[in-house]
Design an enzyme around this catalytic site. Structure first.
Site, short mmCIF file in Angstrom:
data_model
loop_
_atom_site.label_atom_id
_atom_site.label_comp_id
_atom_site.label_asym_id
_atom_site.label_seq_id
_atom_site.Cartn_x
_atom_site.Cartn_y
_atom_site.Cartn_z
N GLY A 20 44.41 -61.64 14.13
CA GLY A 20 43.36 -61.09 14.99
C GLY A 20 43.69 -61.15 16.47
O GLY A 20 42.80 -61.31 17.30
N GLY B 157 44.68 -58.67 18.26
CA GLY B 157 44.07 -57.49 18.87
C GLY B 157 42.60 -57.68 19.15
O GLY B 157 42.10 -57.30 20.21
N CYS C 273 39.41 -33.41 9.83
CA CYS C 273 40.77 -32.89 9.97
C CYS C 273 41.25 -32.28 8.65
O CYS C 273 40.82 -31.21 8.25
CB CYS C 273 41.70 -33.99 10.47
SG CYS C 273 43.29 -33.37 11.08
N HIS D 36 39.15 -35.53 15.29
CA HIS D 36 38.91 -36.89 14.78
C HIS D 36 37.81 -37.56 15.60
O HIS D 36 38.09 -38.30 16.56
CB HIS D 36 40.20 -37.73 14.86
CG HIS D 36 41.23 -37.35 13.85
ND1 HIS D 36 41.30 -37.93 12.61
CD2 HIS D 36 42.22 -36.42 13.90
CE1 HIS D 36 42.30 -37.39 11.93
NE2 HIS D 36 42.87 -36.47 12.69
N GLU E 283 36.06 -40.04 14.94
CA GLU E 283 36.03 -41.51 14.80
C GLU E 283 36.70 -42.22 15.97
O GLU E 283 36.37 -43.37 16.28
CB GLU E 283 36.70 -41.94 13.48
CG GLU E 283 38.20 -41.72 13.39
CD GLU E 283 38.60 -40.35 12.84
OE1 GLU E 283 39.72 -40.23 12.33
OE2 GLU E 283 37.78 -39.42 12.95
#
Length: 537
Positions: A16, A18, A379, A509, A511
């Protein structure tokens, strides 16, 4: 003067780092500081754009078209600040630049070596583009001891030696494994990790310890003694049920204040109202809605990381838990689909490349359309939706996508018609891809326009094929609405079936632009439709 924070990891990967970097960035931001977060990846690929999703996970696309690690998605979602191509670098990109410069004679005939030439490129990346920031947080991929990461550790060691502690801080994330039979957390792996880091000249200033249960004061004191770090700077990182609980957990542990204290910066109050609101919404989420993700990369859920998060954001918005049902598209058939998609409230087909698993995906799209189940195609998902509609609604039985190089009626075609199949190689694959943020014009009074509450939007793209506009009229005659187009009207961006409960396909995209405190409007509307479907059934 900008302050540099380096986040490294030890013991095991996927701890973790990031999330830790993103959380710290958000916490410093909440105190009024300007923060940039960067990722340095030791792998030899120039970027993850051509890597198998099963191997690497999601490729996160930035506004300026950089194909990056999924951690940049965490950075964006937590801070609300758009990442760019200057926020990510790999060993492959470094060596590509180095070898090009060597061939051009830019090294004036000297022997090109890892030290100083590779490390200098790494240092230049870290120390460049710092204007306007108070903090630069750099996450070093991999774990200490990895042979690929040695040049990166050497580079940040040199930076630390030059800048001294006034402007440079090292945070090391380790694991305290819990041994059930002994009923205790084991500290020895952390000792060895810190020892390995010190062996290459880096002494961590803050030690973040990941554990599955609370770490006692006695254990913290023991870690402090054995790792030669003040107990105040040993920070627990206890497992959380949801990643959006992590920033507040770090705040409660005092990580942000410890960083400021280390740099001798006055500690200011934090503005965390929107994050406390997220936590309250998560606590109040008692109802759930079941969403099926028709996946071709089902073995690694991180291949769809931003999609998962965007669905969760919409769930937070409505105070609903999103119960994801992962469907292996390769195993879907007309015979088993009723059983596979039993009690599903919404069906989502995410992006992808290649022919594998498309047959099952098209069956799932047909199931959604004919059973009036809320459907969202992203997409490749939109492209396959147009093929399903062409084959089963319009009657174009040989409808295909040009991507698969088969005979038939090409409903989906290349964006760049001058690019022949034989020319699409690894060397020029980037040139055939439409990457990054592009403007899109919406048609008034459509599902998309009502969701965005605007007729002009910008969304991120990653594709090299598009809908064949020659078939627009016949699609419209069968009730399909084309509600979004590129500015030159050459590329269909959004399709809708307004007679159904909610059936939308998008070429981009969405998201990538969703945030926990600002869910994407299309995901909000998709989950709304799924909730309504759930209540009706």
């Amino acid at each position: 003067m900008v302050h540099f924070i380096f986040v490294t990891g030890g013991v095991v990967s996927s701890l973790g780092k990031g999330l830790t970097a993103a959380s710290l960035a958000m916490l410093l931001q909440a105190k009024g500081f300007r923060v940039s977060v960067r990722k340095l990846d030791p792998y030899l690929n120039i970027d993850p754009g051509t890597m198998n999703p099963h191997e690497h996970g999601e490729v996160y696309v930035t506004d300026d078209g950089a194909e990056t690690d999924l951690d940049l998605g965490h950075y964006e979602r937590f801070t609300g600040v758009s990442a760019c191509k200057f926020d990510s670098i790999t060993t492959g990109a470094i060596y590509s630049k180095l070898l090009k410069d060597e061939r051009l004679g830019n090294y004036a005939g000297v022997t090109v070596q890892v030290i100083p030439h590779v490390t200098n490129i790494i240092k230049d990346f870290i120390l460049s583009n710092t204007k306007g920031f108070d903090f630069i947080i750099c996450e070093i991929g991999g774990t200490v001891g990895d042979i690929e990461g040695l040049p990166f550790f050497e580079a940040i060691r040199q930076i630390g030696n030059k800048l001294k502690s006034e402007n440079c801080l090292f945070i090391h994330l380790t694991l305290l494994p819990y041994v059930k039979t002994a009923r205790e957390l084991k500290i020895k792996p952390t000792q060895h990790s810190v020892k390995a880091l010190r062996a290459i000249g880096i002494s961590p200033n803050i030690l973040v310890c990941r554990a599955e249960r609370n770490i006692s004061k006695g254990e913290i004191d023991k870690i402090s003694l054995l790792c030669n770090i003040e107990s105040e700077y040993v920070v627990p990182a206890i497992d959380q049920k949801n990643i959006y609980l992590v920033p507040i957990a770090y705040h409660n542990s005092g990580l942000d204040n410890k960083v400021l204290k280390f740099f001798n910066i006055n500690i200011m109050p934090s503005k965390l109202d929107k994050w406390h609101d997220i936590i309250n919404r998560l606590k109040d989420s008692n109802s759930k809605v079941r969403i099926a993700i028709i996946a071709k990369y089902h073995k690694l859920k991180d291949a769809y990381k931003s999609v998962i998060e965007a669905l969760d954001h919409a769930g937070i918005y409505y105070k609903y838990k999103i119960d994801l049902v992962w469907i292996n598209a390769e195993n879907l058939t007309e015979e088993n689909i009723n059983k596979k998609l039993l009690d599903i409230d919404g069906i989502l087909v995410p992006g992808g490349f290649g022919e594998r698993a498309t047959k099952g995906t098209i069956i799932a799209i047909k199931y959604a359309r004919t059973n009036n189940i809320p459907f969202f195609g992203i997409c490749f998902g939109m492209q396959l939706a147009t093929i399903e509609i062409a084959q089963n609604l319009i009657g174009i039985k040989d409808a295909v996508t040009e991507e698969f190089k088969v005979d038939g009626t090409k409903i989906i075609e290349k964006i760049n018609k001058n690019c022949e199949d034989s020319k699409i190689t690894i060397e020029n694959v980037k040139k055939t891809m439409r990457l990054g943020s592009y403007p899109c014009s919406l048609v008034a009074s459509t599902i998309a326009a009502n969701a965005y509450k605007s007729l002009e939007i910008n969304e991120r793209h990653r594709h090299r094929y598009k809908f064949n506009n020659e078939f627009q009229n016949i699609f419209e005659k069968h009730g399909i609405v084309f509600s979004g187009f590129s500015k030159d009207e050459e590329i269909v961006e959004i399709i809708e079936l307004p007679l159904l409960r909610w059936f939308v396909g998008v070429q981009f995209h969405p998201e990538f632009k969703s945030k926990p405190f600002e869910a994407h409007p299309l995901f909000i509307q998709f989950i709304k439709a799924a909730i309504e479907y759930n209540k009706c059934n």
